[in-house]
Motif scaffolding. Structure first.
Motif, PDB file in Angstrom:
ATOM      1  N   ASP A   1       0.832  -1.205   0.000  1.00  0.00           N
ATOM      2  CA  ASP A   1       0.000   0.000   0.000  1.00  0.00           C
ATOM      3  C   ASP A   1       0.869   1.258   0.000  1.00  0.00           C
ATOM      4  OD1 ASP A   1      -2.477   1.223  -0.252  1.00  0.00           O
ATOM      5  OD2 ASP A   1      -2.845   1.310   1.903  1.00  0.00           O
ATOM      6  N   GLY A   2       1.995   1.179  -0.713  1.00  0.00           N
ATOM      7  CA  GLY A   2       2.900   2.319  -0.809  1.00  0.00           C
ATOM      8  C   GLY A   2       3.893   2.405   0.325  1.00  0.00           C
ATOM      9  N   GLY A   3       3.783   1.513   1.289  1.00  0.00           N
ATOM     10  CA  GLY A   3       4.685   1.534   2.438  1.00  0.00           C
ATOM     11  C   GLY A   3       4.060   2.265   3.610  1.00  0.00           C
ATOM     12  N   MET A   4       4.812   2.348   4.675  1.00  0.00           N
ATOM     13  CA  MET A   4       4.329   2.998   5.888  1.00  0.00           C
ATOM     14  C   MET A   4       5.076   4.312   6.102  1.00  0.00           C
ATOM     15  SD  MET A   4       2.018   0.950   6.795  1.00  0.00           S
ATOM     16  CE  MET A   4       1.523   1.669   8.340  1.00  0.00           C
ATOM     17  N   VAL A   5       4.369   5.265   6.652  1.00  0.00           N
ATOM     18  CA  VAL A   5       4.945   6.555   6.984  1.00  0.00           C
ATOM     19  C   VAL A   5       4.718   6.783   8.472  1.00  0.00           C
ATOM     20  CG1 VAL A   5       4.924   9.027   6.509  1.00  0.00           C
ATOM     21  CG2 VAL A   5       4.358   7.415   4.676  1.00  0.00           C
ATOM     22  N   THR A   6       5.782   7.033   9.190  1.00  0.00           N
ATOM     23  CA  THR A   6       5.686   7.364  10.600  1.00  0.00           C
ATOM     24  C   THR A   6       5.868   8.870  10.734  1.00  0.00           C
ATOM     25  OG1 THR A   6       6.567   5.211  11.217  1.00  0.00           O
ATOM     26  CG2 THR A   6       6.605   6.924  12.907  1.00  0.00           C
ATOM     27  N   LEU A   7       4.900   9.509  11.349  1.00  0.00           N
ATOM     28  CA  LEU A   7       4.916  10.959  11.532  1.00  0.00           C
ATOM     29  C   LEU A   7       5.181  11.269  12.995  1.00  0.00           C
ATOM     30  CD1 LEU A   7       1.651  11.657   9.497  1.00  0.00           C
ATOM     31  CD2 LEU A   7       4.000  11.849   8.661  1.00  0.00           C
ATOM     32  N   ASP A   8       6.298  11.926  13.270  1.00  0.00           N
ATOM     33  CA  ASP A   8       6.597  12.335  14.640  1.00  0.00           C
ATOM     34  C   ASP A   8       5.720  13.505  15.066  1.00  0.00           C
ATOM     35  OD1 ASP A   8       8.581  10.410  14.631  1.00  0.00           O
ATOM     36  OD2 ASP A   8      10.214  11.835  14.307  1.00  0.00           O
ATOM     37  N   ASP A   9       5.338  14.327  14.114  1.00  0.00           N
ATOM     38  CA  ASP A   9       4.521  15.514  14.377  1.00  0.00           C
ATOM     39  C   ASP A   9       3.399  15.535  13.341  1.00  0.00           C
ATOM     40  OD1 ASP A   9       3.410  18.056  14.648  1.00  0.00           O
ATOM     41  OD2 ASP A   9       5.335  19.080  14.754  1.00  0.00           O
ATOM     42  N   THR A  10       2.166  15.568  13.790  1.00  0.00           N
ATOM     43  CA  THR A  10       1.019  15.520  12.879  1.00  0.00           C
ATOM     44  C   THR A  10       0.427  16.904  12.587  1.00  0.00           C
ATOM     45  OG1 THR A  10      -0.554  15.141  14.684  1.00  0.00           O
ATOM     46  CG2 THR A  10       0.395  13.183  13.605  1.00  0.00           C
ATOM     47  N   THR A  11       1.138  17.972  12.899  1.00  0.00           N
ATOM     48  CA  THR A  11       0.591  19.320  12.728  1.00  0.00           C
ATOM     49  C   THR A  11       0.168  19.585  11.285  1.00  0.00           C
ATOM     50  OG1 THR A  11       1.983  20.116  14.538  1.00  0.00           O
ATOM     51  CG2 THR A  11       1.036  21.776  13.090  1.00  0.00           C
ATOM     52  N   ILE A  12       1.005  19.221  10.305  1.00  0.00           N
ATOM     53  CA  ILE A  12       0.673  19.447   8.900  1.00  0.00           C
ATOM     54  C   ILE A  12      -0.531  18.590   8.513  1.00  0.00           C
ATOM     55  CG2 ILE A  12       1.475  19.168   6.512  1.00  0.00           C
ATOM     56  CD1 ILE A  12       4.291  19.961   7.524  1.00  0.00           C
ATOM     57  N   LEU A  13      -0.532  17.338   8.922  1.00  0.00           N
ATOM     58  CA  LEU A  13      -1.647  16.443   8.622  1.00  0.00           C
ATOM     59  C   LEU A  13      -2.931  16.952   9.272  1.00  0.00           C
ATOM     60  CD1 LEU A  13      -2.642  13.818   7.333  1.00  0.00           C
ATOM     61  CD2 LEU A  13      -1.989  12.641   9.446  1.00  0.00           C
ATOM     62  N   ASP A  14      -2.858  17.393  10.498  1.00  0.00           N
ATOM     63  CA  ASP A  14      -4.036  17.932  11.188  1.00  0.00           C
ATOM     64  C   ASP A  14      -4.587  19.153  10.463  1.00  0.00           C
ATOM     65  OD1 ASP A  14      -3.683  15.954  13.105  1.00  0.00           O
ATOM     66  OD2 ASP A  14      -2.651  17.286  14.511  1.00  0.00           O
ATOM     67  N   CYS A  15      -3.709  20.012   9.989  1.00  0.00           N
ATOM     68  CA  CYS A  15      -4.120  21.195   9.239  1.00  0.00           C
ATOM     69  C   CYS A  15      -4.803  20.778   7.936  1.00  0.00           C
ATOM     70  CB  CYS A  15      -2.909  22.073   8.973  1.00  0.00           C
ATOM     71  SG  CYS A  15      -3.291  23.718   8.351  1.00  0.00           S
ATOM     72  N   ALA A  16      -4.242  19.787   7.256  1.00  0.00           N
ATOM     73  CA  ALA A  16      -4.840  19.285   6.007  1.00  0.00           C
ATOM     74  C   ALA A  16      -6.229  18.709   6.263  1.00  0.00           C
ATOM     75  CB  ALA A  16      -3.926  18.233   5.370  1.00  0.00           C
ATOM     76  N   LYS A  17      -6.372  17.930   7.322  1.00  0.00           N
ATOM     77  CA  LYS A  17      -7.674  17.341   7.641  1.00  0.00           C
ATOM     78  C   LYS A  17      -8.692  18.423   8.006  1.00  0.00           C
ATOM     79  CE  LYS A  17      -6.181  12.762   9.155  1.00  0.00           C
ATOM     80  NZ  LYS A  17      -6.092  11.839  10.307  1.00  0.00           N
ATOM     81  N   ARG A  18      -8.242  19.464   8.677  1.00  0.00           N
ATOM     82  CA  ARG A  18      -9.135  20.581   9.010  1.00  0.00           C
ATOM     83  C   ARG A  18      -9.641  21.244   7.737  1.00  0.00           C
ATOM     84  NH1 ARG A  18      -7.926  25.508   9.149  1.00  0.00           N
ATOM     85  NH2 ARG A  18      -5.724  25.264   9.620  1.00  0.00           N
ATOM     86  N   ILE A  19      -8.733  21.465   6.774  1.00  0.00           N
ATOM     87  CA  ILE A  19      -9.120  22.078   5.501  1.00  0.00           C
ATOM     88  C   ILE A  19     -10.116  21.186   4.784  1.00  0.00           C
ATOM     89  CG2 ILE A  19      -8.269  22.675   3.188  1.00  0.00           C
ATOM     90  CD1 ILE A  19      -5.669  23.662   4.618  1.00  0.00           C
ATOM     91  N   LEU A  20      -9.896  19.864   4.798  1.00  0.00           N
ATOM     92  CA  LEU A  20     -10.828  18.951   4.157  1.00  0.00           C
ATOM     93  C   LEU A  20     -12.205  18.992   4.810  1.00  0.00           C
ATOM     94  CD1 LEU A  20      -8.590  15.815   3.511  1.00  0.00           C
ATOM     95  CD2 LEU A  20      -9.556  17.378   1.815  1.00  0.00           C
ATOM     96  N   GLY A  21     -12.240  19.262   6.102  1.00  0.00           N
ATOM     97  CA  GLY A  21     -13.508  19.314   6.817  1.00  0.00           C
ATOM     98  C   GLY A  21     -14.289  20.603   6.629  1.00  0.00           C
ATOM     99  N   GLU A  22     -13.655  21.602   6.042  1.00  0.00           N
ATOM    100  CA  GLU A  22     -14.335  22.904   5.863  1.00  0.00           C
ATOM    101  C   GLU A  22     -15.366  22.847   4.761  1.00  0.00           C
ATOM    102  OE1 GLU A  22     -11.163  25.700   5.199  1.00  0.00           O
ATOM    103  OE2 GLU A  22     -10.644  25.734   7.305  1.00  0.00           O
TER     104      GLU A  22
END
Length: 79
Positions: free
Chosen positions: A58-79
């Motif tokens: 599935d493209g491999g795994m990504v470990t994120l130490d900080d999810t700030t960018i991902l959280d911001c992206a998800k917030r934008i998707l929720g708008e």
């Protein structure tokens, strides 16, 4: 947090046009850092601190130490 690379790309691809710039501006970081966070390879202009890519299904795994960018992206998707 661990997420598949393909899921991370699906989130990035679902973002409206201009979201990379918006995330960068909101967080006070370079746009290339945001692109690299989502799997870009532009390390001359911006690096990815705290993002670790591992090959696999599935493209491999990504470990994120900080999810700030991902959280911001998800917030934008929720708008």
């Amino acid at each position: 947090m661990t997420i598949t690379f393909n899921e991370l790309r699906r989130i990035k691809d679902a973002l409206p046009s201009g979201s990379t710039k918006r995330i960068a501006e909101e967080l006070g970081i370079d746009e290339e850092v945001v692109r690299n966070y989502f799997g870009g390879q532009h390390f001359d202009s911006g690096n990815t601190v705290g993002v670790h890519f591992e090959p696999g299904p599935d493209g491999g795994m990504v470990t994120l130490d900080d999810t700030t960018i991902l959280d911001c992206a998800k917030r934008i998707l929720g708008e």
